[in-house]
Structures are given as structure tokens and as C-alpha cells.
Design a protein around this motif. Structure first.
Motif, short mmCIF file in Angstrom:
data_model
loop_
_atom_site.label_atom_id
_atom_site.label_comp_id
_atom_site.label_asym_id
_atom_site.label_seq_id
_atom_site.Cartn_x
_atom_site.Cartn_y
_atom_site.Cartn_z
N LEU A 108 0.94 -1.28 -0.12
CA LEU A 108 0.12 0.12 -0.04
C LEU A 108 0.88 1.09 0.13
N THR A 109 1.81 1.41 0.80
CA THR A 109 2.91 2.49 0.95
C THR A 109 3.54 2.78 -0.23
N ASP A 110 4.08 1.45 -0.88
CA ASP A 110 4.77 1.66 -2.16
C ASP A 110 3.93 2.44 -3.32
N ARG A 111 2.58 1.77 -3.53
CA ARG A 111 1.54 2.09 -4.40
C ARG A 111 1.24 3.62 -4.16
N ASP A 112 1.26 4.29 -2.83
CA ASP A 112 0.96 5.29 -2.49
C ASP A 112 1.97 6.32 -2.89
N VAL A 113 3.22 5.94 -2.87
CA VAL A 113 4.47 6.86 -3.17
C VAL A 113 4.50 6.71 -4.61
N ALA A 114 4.11 5.77 -5.15
CA ALA A 114 4.40 5.46 -6.84
C ALA A 114 3.45 6.68 -7.41
N VAL A 115 1.93 6.59 -7.04
CA VAL A 115 1.04 7.56 -7.58
C VAL A 115 1.41 8.98 -7.76
N TRP A 116 2.14 9.47 -6.78
CA TRP A 116 2.38 10.74 -6.63
C TRP A 116 3.65 11.23 -7.64
N ASP B 240 3.08 9.56 -16.25
CA ASP B 240 2.47 9.44 -17.53
C ASP B 240 0.90 9.75 -16.81
N PRO B 241 0.28 10.68 -17.76
CA PRO B 241 -1.20 11.05 -16.94
C PRO B 241 -2.17 9.80 -16.94
N GLU B 242 -2.34 9.06 -17.76
CA GLU B 242 -2.97 7.75 -18.11
C GLU B 242 -2.71 6.76 -16.80
N HIS B 243 -1.34 6.55 -16.65
CA HIS B 243 -1.02 5.48 -15.56
C HIS B 243 -1.49 6.12 -14.25
N ARG B 244 -1.18 7.59 -14.19
CA ARG B 244 -1.47 8.00 -12.96
C ARG B 244 -2.94 7.94 -12.64
N HIS C 92 -12.30 12.16 -9.20
CA HIS C 92 -11.72 13.28 -10.15
C HIS C 92 -11.09 14.05 -9.27
N GLU C 93 -11.54 14.65 -8.18
CA GLU C 93 -10.63 15.36 -7.27
C GLU C 93 -9.36 15.02 -6.87
N LEU C 94 -9.18 13.63 -6.68
CA LEU C 94 -7.99 12.88 -6.22
C LEU C 94 -7.01 12.98 -7.40
N GLU C 95 -7.61 12.91 -8.80
CA GLU C 95 -6.65 12.90 -9.81
C GLU C 95 -6.09 14.15 -10.12
N VAL C 96 -6.72 15.37 -9.85
CA VAL C 96 -6.71 16.69 -10.01
C VAL C 96 -5.52 17.06 -8.91
N ARG C 97 -5.57 16.55 -7.76
CA ARG C 97 -4.80 16.98 -6.76
C ARG C 97 -3.45 15.98 -6.92
N VAL C 98 -3.48 14.90 -7.40
CA VAL C 98 -2.19 14.14 -7.52
C VAL C 98 -1.61 14.71 -8.52
N THR C 99 -2.28 15.14 -9.76
CA THR C 99 -1.52 15.84 -11.10
C THR C 99 -0.73 17.10 -10.63
N ARG C 100 -1.52 18.04 -9.80
CA ARG C 100 -1.13 19.10 -9.38
C ARG C 100 0.26 18.94 -8.78
N ALA C 101 0.30 17.95 -7.57
CA ALA C 101 1.34 17.69 -6.94
C ALA C 101 2.59 17.10 -7.71
N TYR C 102 2.20 16.36 -8.67
CA TYR C 102 3.42 15.95 -9.49
C TYR C 102 3.83 16.98 -10.31
N GLU C 103 2.89 17.89 -10.81
CA GLU C 103 3.51 18.89 -11.73
C GLU C 103 4.35 19.97 -10.84
N GLU C 104 3.91 20.26 -9.76
CA GLU C 104 4.55 21.31 -8.64
C GLU C 104 5.75 20.80 -8.09
#
Length: 131
Positions: free
Chosen positions: A21-29, A33-37, A79-91
Motif C-alpha cells: 500500500l505504501t509503495d503504491r501510494d508513493v508511486a502514484v504521486w 504518465d497521466p493515463e497511468h496516474r 476526479h478530485e484525487l486525480e486533479v490533486r495528484v496531478t497538481r502535486a506531480y507538476e509542482e
């Protein structure tokens, strides 16, 4: 066995592999790749899953000045989680060669899915990060 609260009642969740679970959590952030994310977010969180962020000190001070008691930032649902994770990745990830690493858990017990952790960002030049 791990337990959590769902809709105001305790529910036991058996056989949770916390390392996985921790490995997957770290990996998502850090997924570039937007589709994999998008897929990773949907596999990691339930449809009504929530990410809660304690805001930066500046935001808490501003909210306090407006007489708000407790400021909490939340992203709910895929949807909100995807937006949040994407924003964190970009920043934080896409701007520099860096990676997220666990810096240790806060004291006290932590249960999934009410998972809490403390994280730091290390550049390749400062890797590995100690304690």
C-alpha cells in the motif's frame, strides 16, 4: 488485522499489505504518465476516497485572521484525487530530478485507509536522505 471507520462504524479490513500500500501510494504521486496516474488513483482509492492535507502555515494564518477555526484541504472522489495528484506531480516532481521518500511515520498508531505519513523530497544530489 487493520480496522478503519466507514460511515461512522468500525469495520475490520483483513490482510492488508501495508508495504505494498505504501509503495503504491508513493508511486502514484511520482507517476509521470497521466493515463497511468489516472489508473493508479482509481486502483489506490475507493470511489469516495479522500485525501486530506494540512495546509501550509501561511494559509492557516490567513484562515485564522478570517476567524476560521480549523482549515483542512480535502480532495474527495476519483476526479478530485486525480486533479490533486496531478497538481502535486507538476509542482514537486516534474520540476526537478527528485523523488519522494518515506521519512518515517509520526508517533502513535496509523491505520489504513486512514493512512498518515510524513514525507520529504530529496533531489538526486542529496540522495539518500537520512532519518
Amino acid at each position: 488485522m487493520v480496522a478503519t471507520i466507514i460511515r461512522d462504524r468500525w469495520v475490520a479490513v483483513a490482510d492488508i499489505d501495508l508495504k505494498n500500500l505504501t509503495d503504491r501510494d508513493v508511486a502514484v504521486w511520482s507517476e509521470p504518465d497521466p493515463e497511468h496516474r489516472r489508473v493508479a488513483v482509481r486502483e489506490l482509492w475507493s470511489t469516495d476516497g479522500v485525501h486530506v492535507l494540512q495546509p501550509p502555515q501561511e494559509m492557516r494564518r490567513a484562515a485564522s485572521g478570517l476567524r476560521f477555526g480549523r482549515l483542512v484541504l480535502k480532495a474527495r472522489g476519483h476526479h478530485e484525487l486525480e486533479v490533486r495528484v496531478t497538481r502535486a506531480y507538476e509542482e514537486f516532481i516534474a520540476r526537478a530530478p527528485s523523488c519522494s521518500v518515506p521519512a518515517g511515520m509520526p508517533s502513535g498508531s496509523t491505520t489504513w485507509p486512514n493512512f498518515a505519513g510524513r514525507w520529504c523530497l530529496a533531489t538526486v544530489a542529496t540522495w539518500p536522505v537520512s532519518g
